[in-house]
Design a protein around this motif. Structure first.
Motif, PDB file in Angstrom:
ATOM      1  N   GLY A 198       1.201  -1.260  -0.141  1.00 16.41           N
ATOM      2  CA  GLY A 198      -0.237   0.126   0.379  1.00 16.41           C
ATOM      3  C   GLY A 198       0.346   1.239   0.107  1.00 16.41           C
ATOM      4  N   LEU A 199       1.918   1.126   0.120  1.00 18.21           N
ATOM      5  CA  LEU A 199       2.919   2.279  -0.333  1.00 18.21           C
ATOM      6  C   LEU A 199       2.965   3.201  -1.507  1.00 18.21           C
ATOM      7  CD1 LEU A 199       5.436   4.059   1.502  1.00 18.21           C
ATOM      8  CD2 LEU A 199       6.698   2.942   0.005  1.00 18.21           C
ATOM      9  N   TYR A 200       3.198   5.117  -1.155  1.00 20.76           N
ATOM     10  CA  TYR A 200       2.716   5.470  -2.129  1.00 20.76           C
ATOM     11  C   TYR A 200       4.223   6.078  -2.436  1.00 20.76           C
ATOM     12  CZ  TYR A 200      -2.000   4.608  -3.252  1.00 20.76           C
ATOM     13  OH  TYR A 200      -3.264   3.429  -3.396  1.00 20.76           O
ATOM     14  N   ALA A 201       4.928   6.837  -2.722  1.00 23.10           N
ATOM     15  CA  ALA A 201       5.583   7.740  -3.400  1.00 23.10           C
ATOM     16  C   ALA A 201       5.726   9.249  -2.531  1.00 23.10           C
ATOM     17  CB  ALA A 201       6.272   7.152  -4.656  1.00 23.10           C
ATOM     18  N   ASN A 202       6.710   9.229  -2.221  1.00 25.76           N
ATOM     19  CA  ASN A 202       6.428  10.315  -1.228  1.00 25.76           C
ATOM     20  C   ASN A 202       7.047  12.111  -2.034  1.00 25.76           C
ATOM     21  OD1 ASN A 202       8.992   9.966  -1.519  1.00 25.76           O
ATOM     22  ND2 ASN A 202       9.344  10.365   0.796  1.00 25.76           N
ATOM     23  N   VAL A 203       7.195  11.704  -3.381  1.00 27.21           N
ATOM     24  CA  VAL A 203       7.246  12.645  -4.294  1.00 27.21           C
ATOM     25  C   VAL A 203       6.881  12.357  -5.294  1.00 27.21           C
ATOM     26  CG1 VAL A 203       9.898  13.047  -3.726  1.00 27.21           C
ATOM     27  CG2 VAL A 203       9.288  11.264  -6.085  1.00 27.21           C
ATOM     28  N   SER A 204       5.955  13.420  -6.441  1.00 23.84           N
ATOM     29  CA  SER A 204       5.585  13.445  -7.524  1.00 23.84           C
ATOM     30  C   SER A 204       5.852  12.737  -8.409  1.00 23.84           C
ATOM     31  CB  SER A 204       4.447  14.466  -7.534  1.00 23.84           C
ATOM     32  OG  SER A 204       5.469  15.502  -8.742  1.00 23.84           O
ATOM     33  N   LYS A 205       4.853  12.026  -9.454  1.00 17.77           N
ATOM     34  CA  LYS A 205       5.389  11.372 -10.761  1.00 17.77           C
ATOM     35  C   LYS A 205       6.294  12.161 -11.986  1.00 17.77           C
ATOM     36  CE  LYS A 205       0.929  12.263 -13.165  1.00 17.77           C
ATOM     37  NZ  LYS A 205      -0.358  11.476 -13.739  1.00 17.77           N
ATOM     38  N   TYR A 206       5.757  14.111 -11.392  1.00 22.77           N
ATOM     39  CA  TYR A 206       6.076  14.452 -12.403  1.00 22.77           C
ATOM     40  C   TYR A 206       7.834  14.785 -12.024  1.00 22.77           C
ATOM     41  CZ  TYR A 206       1.678  16.037 -13.253  1.00 22.77           C
ATOM     42  OH  TYR A 206       0.013  15.469 -13.650  1.00 22.77           O
ATOM     43  N   THR A 207       8.610  14.638 -10.225  1.00 17.41           N
ATOM     44  CA  THR A 207       9.309  14.881 -10.126  1.00 17.41           C
ATOM     45  C   THR A 207      10.601  13.180 -10.752  1.00 17.41           C
ATOM     46  OG1 THR A 207       8.744  15.798  -8.557  1.00 17.41           O
ATOM     47  CG2 THR A 207      10.936  14.900  -8.782  1.00 17.41           C
ATOM     48  N   MET A 208       9.312  12.291 -10.280  1.00 16.53           N
ATOM     49  CA  MET A 208      10.664  10.665 -10.636  1.00 16.53           C
ATOM     50  C   MET A 208      10.133  11.059 -11.714  1.00 16.53           C
ATOM     51  SD  MET A 208       7.861   8.160  -8.593  1.00 16.53           S
ATOM     52  CE  MET A 208       9.012   7.875  -7.564  1.00 16.53           C
ATOM     53  N   MET A 209       9.336  11.033 -13.099  1.00 16.43           N
ATOM     54  CA  MET A 209       8.914  10.530 -13.856  1.00 16.43           C
ATOM     55  C   MET A 209       9.961  11.150 -15.427  1.00 16.43           C
ATOM     56  SD  MET A 209       6.300  12.890 -16.924  1.00 16.43           S
ATOM     57  CE  MET A 209       7.063  14.158 -17.072  1.00 16.43           C
TER      58      MET A 209
END
Length: 161
Positions: free
Chosen positions: A52-63
Motif C-alpha cells: 500500500g506504499l505511495y511515493a513521497n514525490v510526485s510522478k512529475y518529479t520521478m518521471m
C-alpha cells in the motif's frame, strides 16, 4: 553498431536510464541485477516496502523526460504503479533483453588497457564468469549497502568514502 560494451550494475531507475542512453550511443549495455526483478527498491518483493506504499514525490518529479506517466496515474503513484512504469519504460526502449537478473557481482577491477574486468555469478548456477567492458556504471541505489575494500592507509583518510 559499436562493439563498445558497458557494464551497468543495478536495474533500478538509474540503471535503466543508463542502459537506454548507452543504446542511443550505439553501445551494448549489460545490466546486472542482483534480484529477480527490475525496479530497484520498487521491484523488490520481500523488502520493507509494503503493497500500500505511495511515493513521497510526485510522478512529475520521478518521471523520465522522454517517457510520460499514463494520464490516469495518481500524482503520488503507488509501489505497483512505479514498478509498472519502470517495466513499461524498459520494454518501450528495448532494454529488457540487456538485463541479467539474479547476478552476484564478485569483483570489479580496472585493468591496464583502461577496461573493466567484471567477475559475476548467477544465483541459479555456481559458475563464475569474467568479462571485459569498455565502460562501467554503478547504479546500485541509495538503499544498498556498500562494500568498501580494506587497504593500507584507509583509516588515515579524512575524506568521504
Amino acid at each position: 553498431m559499436s562493439t563498445k560494451k558497458v557494464a551497468i550494475i543495478g536495474a533500478g531507475q538509474a540503471g535503466l536510464v543508463s542502459a537506454k542512453y548507452a543504446l542511443e550511443k550505439n553501445m551494448i549495455p549489460y545490466v546486472f541485477e542482483k534480484s529477480d526483478d527490475i525496479g530497484g527498491i520498487w521491484g523488490k518483493k520481500n523488502e520493507p516496502i509494503w503493497e500500500g506504499l505511495y511515493a513521497n514525490v510526485s510522478k512529475y518529479t520521478m518521471m523520465f523526460s522522454d517517457f510520460p506517466w499514463p494520464k490516469n496515474s495518481y500524482i503520488f503513484p503507488s509501489k505497483n504503479e512505479v514498478k509498472s512504469y519502470l517495466t513499461n519504460y524498459s520494454n518501450y526502449f528495448n532494454i529488457s533483453k540487456h538485463i541479467y537478473l539474479n547476478q552476484n557481482i564478485e569483483s570489479v577491477k580496472q585493468i591496464e588497457s583502461n577496461k573493466w574486468k567484471l567477475t559475476y555469478s548467477s544465483k541459479s548456477r555456481s559458475k563464475t564468469s569474467t568479462e571485459l567492458f569498455d565502460y562501467l556504471i554503478i547504479s546500485s541505489g541509495l538503499h544498498s549497502k556498500p562494500r568498501i575494500p580494506e587497504f593500507k592507509g584507509l583509516s588515515n583518510f579524512r575524506g568521504l568514502i
